[in-house]
Enzyme design. Structure first.
Site, PDB file in Angstrom:
ATOM      1  N   LYS A  61       0.596  -0.926   0.052  1.00 55.76           N
ATOM      2  CA  LYS A  61       0.056  -0.148  -0.096  1.00 55.76           C
ATOM      3  C   LYS A  61       0.826   1.068   0.081  1.00 55.76           C
ATOM      4  O   LYS A  61       2.043   1.153   0.427  1.00 55.76           O
ATOM      5  CB  LYS A  61      -1.002  -0.030   1.141  1.00 55.76           C
TER       6      LYS A  61
ATOM      7  N   ARG B 213     -10.590  -0.278  15.400  1.00 57.41           N
ATOM      8  CA  ARG B 213     -10.390   0.694  14.461  1.00 57.41           C
ATOM      9  C   ARG B 213     -11.096  -0.439  13.357  1.00 57.41           C
ATOM     10  O   ARG B 213     -12.370  -0.216  13.711  1.00 57.41           O
ATOM     11  CB  ARG B 213      -8.766   0.593  13.830  1.00 57.41           C
TER      12      ARG B 213
ATOM     13  N   HIS C 213      -5.819  -7.189  12.904  1.00 54.13           N
ATOM     14  CA  HIS C 213      -4.634  -6.400  13.018  1.00 54.13           C
ATOM     15  C   HIS C 213      -4.309  -6.079  14.485  1.00 54.13           C
ATOM     16  O   HIS C 213      -5.130  -5.690  15.267  1.00 54.13           O
ATOM     17  CB  HIS C 213      -5.024  -5.051  12.211  1.00 54.13           C
TER      18      HIS C 213
ATOM     19  N   ARG D 259       1.529 -10.811   7.405  1.00 56.06           N
ATOM     20  CA  ARG D 259       1.421  -9.437   6.221  1.00 56.06           C
ATOM     21  C   ARG D 259       2.423  -8.543   6.660  1.00 56.06           C
ATOM     22  O   ARG D 259       2.191  -7.477   7.276  1.00 56.06           O
ATOM     23  CB  ARG D 259       0.237  -9.023   6.677  1.00 56.06           C
TER      24      ARG D 259
ATOM     25  N   TYR E  28      15.520  30.653   5.236  1.00 56.70           N
ATOM     26  CA  TYR E  28      14.507  31.447   5.906  1.00 56.70           C
ATOM     27  C   TYR E  28      14.496  31.641   7.344  1.00 56.70           C
ATOM     28  O   TYR E  28      14.861  30.655   7.859  1.00 56.70           O
ATOM     29  CB  TYR E  28      13.128  30.609   5.644  1.00 56.70           C
TER      30      TYR E  28
ATOM     31  N   CYS F 102      13.754  24.033   3.036  1.00 57.00           N
ATOM     32  CA  CYS F 102      12.722  25.026   2.036  1.00 57.00           C
ATOM     33  C   CYS F 102      11.633  23.830   1.241  1.00 57.00           C
ATOM     34  O   CYS F 102      11.907  22.679   1.427  1.00 57.00           O
ATOM     35  CB  CYS F 102      13.565  25.982   1.080  1.00 57.00           C
TER      36      CYS F 102
ATOM     37  N   ASP G  54      12.058  23.147  -1.800  1.00 58.12           N
ATOM     38  CA  ASP G  54      12.758  22.422  -2.909  1.00 58.12           C
ATOM     39  C   ASP G  54      14.032  22.204  -2.524  1.00 58.12           C
ATOM     40  O   ASP G  54      14.795  21.595  -3.635  1.00 58.12           O
ATOM     41  CB  ASP G  54      12.612  23.309  -4.316  1.00 58.12           C
TER      42      ASP G  54
HETATM   43  C1  LIG Z   1      -0.017  -1.849   6.750  1.00 62.21           C
HETATM   44  C2  LIG Z   1      -0.635  -3.212   7.432  1.00 62.21           C
HETATM   45  C3  LIG Z   1       0.251  -4.109   7.660  1.00 62.21           C
HETATM   46  C4  LIG Z   1       1.593  -4.036   7.632  1.00 62.21           C
HETATM   47  O1  LIG Z   1       2.215  -3.355   8.740  1.00 62.21           O
HETATM   48  P1  LIG Z   1       3.567  -3.157   8.896  1.00 62.21           P
HETATM   49  O2  LIG Z   1       3.704  -2.847  10.500  1.00 62.21           O
HETATM   50  O3  LIG Z   1       4.297  -2.149   8.143  1.00 62.21           O
HETATM   51  O4  LIG Z   1       4.459  -4.531   8.949  1.00 62.21           O
HETATM   52  C5  LIG Z   1      -0.244  -5.294   7.799  1.00 62.21           C
HETATM   53  N1  LIG Z   1      -1.615  -5.542   7.858  1.00 62.21           N
HETATM   54  C6  LIG Z   1      -2.393  -4.742   7.721  1.00 62.21           C
HETATM   55  C7  LIG Z   1      -3.777  -4.533   7.652  1.00 62.21           C
HETATM   56  C8  LIG Z   1      -2.027  -3.413   7.192  1.00 62.21           C
HETATM   57  O5  LIG Z   1      -2.747  -2.269   7.088  1.00 62.21           O
END
Ligand SMILES: *Cc1c(COP(=O)(O)O)cnc(C)c1O
Length: 374
Positions: free
Chosen positions: A35, A133, A165, A221, A264, A311, A313
Site C-alpha cells: 500500500k 479501528r 490487526h 502480512r 528562511y 525549504c 525544493d
Molecule cells: C499496513 C498493514 C500491515 C503491515 O504493517 P507493518 O507494520 O508495516 O508490517 C499489515 N496488515 C494490515 C491490515 C495493514 O494495513
C-alpha cells in the site's frame, strides 16, 4: 538523464527481505503489503520484487491500488484491506481482487456487485480484536459471519479469509498482544463452528511476524520489514536490508563570510568564513521541515547537519573548509553502508517512525531501480 534528486530502490533487497521473512514465518505464506506506493518504493516494481522473493499474496489499502497492479499485469492474489462505501466493487470482483468486509452493509454492497459481475466475490472477514479501528467486534461479529455465510450459500460470495490487526505488536510483551491473539482465536473458532471454511487466517504484521510466532497462523502480512526497516527498533535490524537510498546532487557550492544568515528566518548563522552547499530536495519532495537544523546527510564522505530551514525544493549544508563540487552526490539516507544516516536514524531524530520517512518521499522524486534491466 540526470535528475536533481532520486530515490534508488534496491529490488534485490526487497526480494531478500521477503525470503528472510518467509523463513521466519515457519511455513506460513507471506502477503507483502504494498500500500501507499509500497511505502514509497514504487507499487508495481516493489510488488514484483516481493513476489520474486517468495511472497504469494499482495496487500493494499485501497481498491485503486489493487486495480493498478492488475493494469500492470500483476495477477497474484491481492487483498484490499480498507472497506469504504461506493468503491467500484464490480470491477474488483471481475478482476479477481480479494476484498475485506468488516460490516454487514459492505457484505450487501459486495454481493450486489458480484451479482452484476456474474461471479462470486472473494471476501476476508475483518475482526476487531482490540484495536478499535476497522472490523467487527462484540455482537457485530456473529452477525457479520452470519451475513457472509448466507451470501456464500447464495453463491455470491466466497469467504476466503479472516483477519485482524494488532495495535501493539511493536512492543513485544505488551499485554494487548496476548489479549488480541486470544480474541482472534475465539472469533475464528466461532466462525468455523458456524460453518466458515477459511483458506487463510491472518493476524501478523512485520513486528508480529518477527517476534510473535503464535500470531503467524496461515499467512503473515509484513509491510515495513519488506522494505528492510525494522518494525521494533529496540530489537535491532533482524538482518533486514533497507531498500531505499535517497540522493540529491549538490546544486551550488559557495564561500560565504562569517555571520551569514542561512535560509528562511536565519535560524542558522555561520560562525566563520565557510563553504555552503545547496542540496536540491525539500519538503516538496518529502524531506521533513521539522528536520531543519537537525537531520544529517552524507556529503563528501562526511556527515553534515542541515543548516537552517528546509525549504520546499532545497536545503543548505555547511561544509566548513571541505570541498564539494556542484553535481557531487549527497546521500540523505540509505542502508548506512557508506556512513549515511538510515531512515530509522532520521525517524529517531524527528520523533516519528521509519514508515513515515520513506512513505512521504513524494511523487516529484523519481524512483530508480539500479541493476534492473530496462
Ligand atoms: C499496513 C498493514 C500491515 C503491515 O504493517 P507493518 O507494520 O508495516 O508490517 C499489515 N496488515 C494490515 C491490515 C495493514 O494495513
Amino acid at each position: 538523464m540526470r535528475v536533481p534528486a532520486e530515490a534508488r530502490v534496491d529490488l534485490d533487497a526487497i526480494g531478500g527481505n521477503i525470503a528472510l521473512l518467509r523463513e521466519r514465518a515457519g511455513g506460513a505464506e507471506v502477503m507483502a503489503m504494498v500500500k501507499a506506493e509500497a511505502y514509497g518504493h514504487g507499487l508495481v516494481e516493489a510488488a514484483r520484487a516481493a513476489l520474486a522473493g517468495g511472497a504469494s499474496w499482495l496487500g493494499v489499502a485501497k481498491l485503486a491500488e489493487a486495480l493498478r497492479l492488475r493494469d500492470a499485469g500483476v495477477t497474484a492474489r491481492t487483498l484490499v484491506c480498507l472497506g469504504v462505501p461506493g468503491e467500484p466493487y464490480e470491477e474488483a470482483v471481475a478482476r479477481d481482487v480479494d476484498l475485506t468486509a468488516g460490516a454487514g452493509w459492505l457484505i450487501e454492497e459486495i454481493v450486489a456487485a458480484a451479482e452484476r459481475a456474474g461471479r462470486p466475490a472473494r471476501v476476508h472477514l475483518k475482526a476487531d480484536t482490540g484495536m478499535s479501528r476497522g472490523g467487527a467486534a462484540g455482537d457485530d461479529w456473529p452477525a457479520l459471519v452470519d451475513a457472509a455465510l448466507k451470501a456464500e450459500a447464495g453463491g455470491h460470495l466466497r469467504v476466503a479469509g479472516v483477519y485482524s490487526h494488532l495495535a501493539c505488536a511493536d512492543e513485544p510483551g505488551h499485554p494487548s498482544n496476548a489479549a488480541q491473539l486470544d480474541a482472534f482465536t475465539a472469533m475464528v473458532g466461532h466462525a468455523e463452528r458456524a460453518g466458515a471454511r477459511f483458506e487463510v487466517r491472518h493476524l501478523a504484521n512485520s513486528a508480529a511476524a518477527l517476534t510473535l510466532p503464535e500470531a503467524r497462523f496461515d499467512l503473515v502480512r509484513p509491510g515495513i520489514a519488506t522494505y528492510g526497516l525494522t518494525p521494533v527498533p529496540a530489537l535491532g535490524t533482524f538482518g533486514l536490508r533497507p531498500a531505499m537510498t535517497l540522493v540529491a546532487d549538490a546544486a551550488l557550492v559557495k564561500r560565504v563570510p562569517a555571520g551569514s544568515g542561512v535560509s528562511y528566518g536565519h535560524t542558522y548563522r555561520t560562525e566563520r568564513e565557510t563553504t555552503l552547499a545547496v542540496v536540491p530536495a525539500g519538503y516538496g519532495d518529502g524531506v521533513p521541515r521539522h528536520g531543519s537544523n537537525l537531520l544529517e546527510v552524507l556529503a563528501g564522505g562526511r556527515r553534515r547537519r542541515i543548516a537552517g530551514r528546509v525549504c520546499m525544493d532545497q536545503f543548505v549544508i555547511d561544509l566548513g573548509d571541505d570541498e564539494l563540487a556542484a553535481g557531487d552526490e549527497v546521500v540523505l539516507f540509505g542502508p548506512g553502508d557508506r556512513g549515511e544516516p538510515t531512515a530509522q536514524e532520521w525517524a529517531d531524530a524527528l520523533g516519528t517512525i521509519s514508515y513515515e520517512i520513506v512513505t512521504r518521499i513524494g511523487s516529484r522524486v523519481p524512483r530508480a531501480y539500479p541493476g534492473r534491466a530496462l
